[in-house]
Enzyme design. Structure first.
Site, short mmCIF file in Angstrom:
data_model
loop_
_atom_site.label_atom_id
_atom_site.label_comp_id
_atom_site.label_asym_id
_atom_site.label_seq_id
_atom_site.Cartn_x
_atom_site.Cartn_y
_atom_site.Cartn_z
N HIS A 185 0.85 -1.19 0.00
CA HIS A 185 0.00 0.00 0.00
C HIS A 185 0.88 1.24 0.00
O HIS A 185 1.67 1.45 0.92
CB HIS A 185 -0.93 0.01 1.21
CG HIS A 185 -2.10 -0.91 1.06
ND1 HIS A 185 -2.69 -1.56 2.11
CD2 HIS A 185 -2.79 -1.30 -0.06
CE1 HIS A 185 -3.69 -2.30 1.65
NE2 HIS A 185 -3.77 -2.16 0.34
N GLU A 384 0.21 -4.15 11.33
CA GLU A 384 -0.13 -2.73 11.17
C GLU A 384 0.81 -1.95 12.09
O GLU A 384 0.72 -2.05 13.31
CB GLU A 384 -1.59 -2.46 11.56
CG GLU A 384 -2.61 -3.23 10.71
CD GLU A 384 -2.82 -2.64 9.31
OE1 GLU A 384 -2.29 -1.53 9.04
OE2 GLU A 384 -3.51 -3.28 8.51
#
Ligand SMILES: *[C@@H]1O[C@H](CO)[C@@H](O)[C@H](O)[C@H]1NC(C)=O
Ligand SMILES: *[C@@H]1O[C@H](CO)[C@@H](O)[C@H](O)[C@H]1NC(C)=O
Ligand SMILES: *[C@@H]1O[C@H](CO)[C@@H](O)[C@H](O)[C@H]1NC(C)=O
Ligand SMILES: [Zn+2]
Length: 419
Positions: A185, A384
């Site tokens: 991403h 994350e």
């Protein structure tokens, strides 16, 4: 048209682009924090391209809304009983402020992000590297440590950048393999930064003691998108496919929705959505390259470790459903907790170990579920990284060094706990 005009236009455009920065596009975009009941509506609005959900686990409930969608989204949320609070009312000036302070830091530190043919700065931990700098560092490592460390290009992106894979070789003949993926991403800049931190630990530091494992690192899975966060749009997430096959002006496929496992559940078939899954599984050169390279090592693959941001969560499968449990869930949680304890020891930052699909939110077609389902990897995690929403994707470069330190310590606990 005059012969020189196209050239002149291109030159003008190039100059304009250079001064344009990565935030003008974000004028009038807002960041909201949602409140009220848990609802499937935000996920639906994300699929429809009206909303950009920012943190994966959604516990922070931060979303981005473009100016031309503000009225509509506000109305739909209110109808559904969801409240919201404006955290950032103009993302362009917010990003500009952060980029300016980053530039001042860079000037003070004396590091410059430009490479010449003969010189490029060292792998940086005090500013976010550009792609050419990453390549330079990988090639240096290959040159100095070959054949114990070897670099190969496993494919090319849409814009013809290499997808690099670094192999840090075990000295055992049938070693189990650990696969680390970063940068899938684009806007999650801390992800490749930490991947490079792990590379430097494993290849040149105390990593030697983990020589029982083979390490494969693809630290920059989406080079086009990443570069575009510097030149076009700081909040860019997807790759840079032109979606003309769909007669759409919107660019990009979400590479973490393009893998061939439960393709399409919890993703969108609308090209303007931030979670657009693409026309078919592995339609994208980036995911296809990664998949092929992983399958070449199938059988020896033991773990997939995919780096994302933000929220400080260690996610384990499944992401596509919360109705089914991963077959070795207890083991995934045990090893995940070891990571979290290791990470916390360093700077006292908490990482929660949680199931990837939480509550009403699903994500499918992601690397982790695919690796867990389709390869021999019995461990698959999505990490994350920092932070917990204060800066989000705009996490400043001061966070790189401590992030690497804590993740490295946590990661070592994983290595000591699996086998
Ligand atoms: C890695 O180094 C070897 C040995 O010097 C060289 O043959 C190879 O081309 C290098 N690979 C890359 C991608 O630079
Ligand atoms: C490669 O590894 C071997 C065995 O661990 C070691 O003896 C050798 O010095 C290493 N070579 C390089 C170039 O680092
Ligand atoms: C990868 O290997 C596992 C067993 O180790 C096997 O079950 C699986 O089918 C293989 N995947 C593919 C795509 O061939
Ligand atoms: Zn991500």
């Amino acid at each position: 048209m005059h012969k020189m005009l196209p050239l002149l236009l291109t030159t003008l455009l190039a100059c304009y682009r250079q001064t344009e920065g990565s935030y003008q596009y974000l004028a009038g975009h807002q960041i909201w924090k949602l409140g009220g009941k848990e609802s499937a509506l935000p996920g639906q609005l994300m699929a429809d391209g009206l909303l950009d959900i920012l943190d994966h686990s959604r516990k922070l409930q931060q979303v981005r809304v473009a100016p031309h969608h503000i009225d509509r989204v506000s109305e739909l949320l209110q109808k559904d009983g969801i409240s919201y609070e404006i955290l950032v009312d103009d993302l362009a000036s917010h990003v500009e402020g952060i980029e300016n302070s980053e530039r001042r830091r860079r000037d003070v530190s004396g590091n410059h992000q430009t490479c010449t043919e003969s010189h490029c700065p060292e792998p940086l931990t005090d500013v976010y590297m550009r792609f050419d700098q990453m390549e330079w560092y990988l090639k240096q490592l290959n040159e100095t440590h070959y054949p114990n460390v070897s670099l190969s290009s496993i494919g090319k992106s849409h814009e013809n950048r290499d997808i690099w894979l670094l192999h840090i070789k075990s000295n055992k003949p049938d070693a189990r393999a650990i696969w680390i993926e970063g940068g899938i991403h684009a806007r999650e800049r801390i992800s490749p930064a930490v991947a490079f931190g792990l590379i430097s630990k494993l290849a040149t530091g105390d990593g030697a003691k983990y020589n029982d494992f083979d390490f494969f690192l693809a630290p920059m899975a989406n080079p086009d998108g990443y570069e575009y966060t510097f030149t076009g749009d700081r909040m860019w997430r997807k790759n840079r496919r032109a979606n003309s096959h769909q007669r759409s002006n919107c660019y990009g496929v979400d590479l973490n929705r393009n893998w061939d496992f439960k393709f399409g559940v919890g993703a969108s078939n609308y090209p303007c959505s931030e979670v657009y899954m693409g026309p078919s599984p592995f339609s994208e050169p980036e995911t296809k390259a990664l998949k092929d390279a992983m399958l070449e090592r199938n059988g020896s693959l033991l773990m997939l470790f995919s780096l994302h941001s933000y929220g400080q969560d260690l996610l384990y499968p499944w992401g596509w459903t919360s109705q089914e449990e991963a077959e070795n869930k207890d083991e995934l949680v045990r090893v995940g907790q070891a990571f979290a304890e290791g990470a916390r020891e360093i700077h006292n930052h908490d990482y929660d170990v949680v199931n990837s699909a939480g509550g009403l939110y699903y994500a499918s077609g992601a690397t982790d579920d695919w690796a867990y389902s389709e390869t021999s990897a019995r461990y698959a995690y999505t990490l994350e990284l920092r932070d917990k929403g204060e800066r989000g994707f705009l996490l400043t470069s001061e966070a790189i060094k401590p992030s690497i330190e804590e993740v490295w310590n946590g990661f070592q606990k994983i290595l000591q706990n699996i086998g």
